[in-house]
Design a protein around this motif. Structure first.
Motif, PDB file in Angstrom:
ATOM      1  N   THR A 270       0.807  -1.222   0.000  1.00  0.00           N
ATOM      2  CA  THR A 270       0.000   0.000   0.000  1.00  0.00           C
ATOM      3  C   THR A 270       0.838   1.269   0.000  1.00  0.00           C
ATOM      4  O   THR A 270       0.328   2.332  -0.339  1.00  0.00           O
ATOM      5  N   CYS A 271       2.111   1.195   0.372  1.00  0.00           N
ATOM      6  CA  CYS A 271       2.954   2.392   0.446  1.00  0.00           C
ATOM      7  C   CYS A 271       3.892   2.570  -0.743  1.00  0.00           C
ATOM      8  O   CYS A 271       4.333   3.687  -1.018  1.00  0.00           O
ATOM      9  N   LEU A 272       4.218   1.481  -1.407  1.00  0.00           N
ATOM     10  CA  LEU A 272       5.199   1.554  -2.493  1.00  0.00           C
ATOM     11  C   LEU A 272       4.590   1.136  -3.807  1.00  0.00           C
ATOM     12  O   LEU A 272       3.668   0.326  -3.826  1.00  0.00           O
ATOM     13  N   PRO A 273       5.071   1.633  -4.914  1.00  0.00           N
ATOM     14  CA  PRO A 273       6.148   2.606  -5.003  1.00  0.00           C
ATOM     15  C   PRO A 273       5.650   4.009  -4.648  1.00  0.00           C
ATOM     16  O   PRO A 273       4.509   4.361  -4.946  1.00  0.00           O
ATOM     17  N   MET A 274       6.504   4.777  -4.021  1.00  0.00           N
ATOM     18  CA  MET A 274       6.186   6.159  -3.707  1.00  0.00           C
ATOM     19  C   MET A 274       6.314   6.974  -5.000  1.00  0.00           C
ATOM     20  O   MET A 274       7.291   6.813  -5.725  1.00  0.00           O
ATOM     21  N   PRO A 275       5.337   7.820  -5.298  1.00  0.00           N
ATOM     22  CA  PRO A 275       5.435   8.627  -6.513  1.00  0.00           C
ATOM     23  C   PRO A 275       6.716   9.477  -6.496  1.00  0.00           C
ATOM     24  O   PRO A 275       7.099  10.007  -5.446  1.00  0.00           O
ATOM     25  N   PRO A 276       7.386   9.604  -7.645  1.00  0.00           N
ATOM     26  CA  PRO A 276       8.649  10.337  -7.701  1.00  0.00           C
ATOM     27  C   PRO A 276       8.568  11.759  -7.152  1.00  0.00           C
ATOM     28  O   PRO A 276       9.486  12.205  -6.450  1.00  0.00           O
ATOM     29  N   GLU A 277       7.475  12.471  -7.424  1.00  0.00           N
ATOM     30  CA  GLU A 277       7.364  13.853  -6.949  1.00  0.00           C
ATOM     31  C   GLU A 277       7.323  13.935  -5.422  1.00  0.00           C
ATOM     32  O   GLU A 277       7.810  14.890  -4.830  1.00  0.00           O
ATOM     33  N   VAL A 278       6.766  12.920  -4.771  1.00  0.00           N
ATOM     34  CA  VAL A 278       6.732  12.872  -3.308  1.00  0.00           C
ATOM     35  C   VAL A 278       8.122  12.503  -2.783  1.00  0.00           C
ATOM     36  O   VAL A 278       8.650  13.157  -1.878  1.00  0.00           O
ATOM     37  N   ALA A 279       8.725  11.480  -3.354  1.00  0.00           N
ATOM     38  CA  ALA A 279      10.052  11.031  -2.931  1.00  0.00           C
ATOM     39  C   ALA A 279      11.081  12.153  -3.080  1.00  0.00           C
ATOM     40  O   ALA A 279      11.915  12.361  -2.188  1.00  0.00           O
ATOM     41  N   GLU A 280      11.028  12.892  -4.193  1.00  0.00           N
ATOM     42  CA  GLU A 280      11.983  13.980  -4.423  1.00  0.00           C
ATOM     43  C   GLU A 280      11.878  15.060  -3.351  1.00  0.00           C
ATOM     44  O   GLU A 280      12.894  15.557  -2.855  1.00  0.00           O
ATOM     45  N   LYS A 281      10.645  15.446  -3.005  1.00  0.00           N
ATOM     46  CA  LYS A 281      10.454  16.460  -1.954  1.00  0.00           C
ATOM     47  C   LYS A 281      11.005  15.969  -0.620  1.00  0.00           C
ATOM     48  O   LYS A 281      11.689  16.706   0.088  1.00  0.00           O
ATOM     49  N   LEU A 282      10.693  14.728  -0.256  1.00  0.00           N
ATOM     50  CA  LEU A 282      11.149  14.196   1.026  1.00  0.00           C
ATOM     51  C   LEU A 282      12.673  14.087   1.067  1.00  0.00           C
ATOM     52  O   LEU A 282      13.300  14.436   2.077  1.00  0.00           O
ATOM     53  N   MET A 283      13.277  13.624  -0.025  1.00  0.00           N
ATOM     54  CA  MET A 283      14.742  13.487  -0.058  1.00  0.00           C
ATOM     55  C   MET A 283      15.431  14.848  -0.023  1.00  0.00           C
ATOM     56  O   MET A 283      16.553  14.959   0.465  1.00  0.00           O
ATOM     57  N   ALA A 284      14.754  15.893  -0.492  1.00  0.00           N
ATOM     58  CA  ALA A 284      15.303  17.245  -0.456  1.00  0.00           C
ATOM     59  C   ALA A 284      15.034  17.927   0.884  1.00  0.00           C
ATOM     60  O   ALA A 284      15.418  19.078   1.086  1.00  0.00           O
ATOM     61  N   GLY A 285      14.337  17.219   1.786  1.00  0.00           N
ATOM     62  CA  GLY A 285      14.025  17.784   3.096  1.00  0.00           C
ATOM     63  C   GLY A 285      12.877  18.776   3.068  1.00  0.00           C
ATOM     64  O   GLY A 285      12.693  19.547   4.005  1.00  0.00           O
ATOM     65  N   GLU A 286      12.099  18.743   1.995  1.00  0.00           N
ATOM     66  CA  GLU A 286      10.967  19.650   1.853  1.00  0.00           C
ATOM     67  C   GLU A 286       9.689  19.008   2.396  1.00  0.00           C
ATOM     68  O   GLU A 286       9.585  17.791   2.465  1.00  0.00           O
ATOM     69  N   GLU A 287       8.714  19.852   2.735  1.00  0.00           N
ATOM     70  CA  GLU A 287       7.422  19.358   3.212  1.00  0.00           C
ATOM     71  C   GLU A 287       6.506  19.042   2.037  1.00  0.00           C
ATOM     72  O   GLU A 287       6.653  19.611   0.957  1.00  0.00           O
ATOM     73  N   VAL A 288       5.566  18.163   2.272  1.00  0.00           N
ATOM     74  CA  VAL A 288       4.578  17.810   1.246  1.00  0.00           C
ATOM     75  C   VAL A 288       3.207  18.392   1.580  1.00  0.00           C
ATOM     76  O   VAL A 288       2.223  18.057   0.923  1.00  0.00           O
ATOM     77  N   LEU A 289       3.150  19.285   2.563  1.00  0.00           N
ATOM     78  CA  LEU A 289       1.873  19.819   3.027  1.00  0.00           C
ATOM     79  C   LEU A 289       1.046  20.482   1.934  1.00  0.00           C
ATOM     80  O   LEU A 289      -0.156  20.361   1.917  1.00  0.00           O
TER      81      LEU A 289
END
Length: 73
Positions: free
Chosen positions: A16-35
């Protein structure tokens, strides 16, 4: 509004969690919020950026729990 039906709880798992969409993964890896992000729609499912899970689309139901367009028996 008042929710009278099953909210469709999704248990977190690899499926249910994977694969994480690239746009979400990129934000998280950059330390950005997804709010400010909207959920990601992919065919018959959507990825909840708040819960980090994929949800299958279900037909809307009535307060009786029947799919819209069907009759209660």
């Amino acid at each position: 509004g008042l929710l009278l039906g099953d909210p469709g709880v999704v248990t977190r798992s690899v499926d249910t969690c994977l694969p994480m969409p690239p746009e979400v993964a990129e934000k998280l890896m950059a330390g950005e919020e997804v709010l400010g992000m909207r959920n990601i729609i992919d065919g018959e499912r959507s990825y909840c950026v708040r819960c980090f899970v994929w949800r299958e689309h279900r037909p809307p139901t009535t307060w009786l729990g029947n799919a819209v367009g069907t009759q209660a028996m």
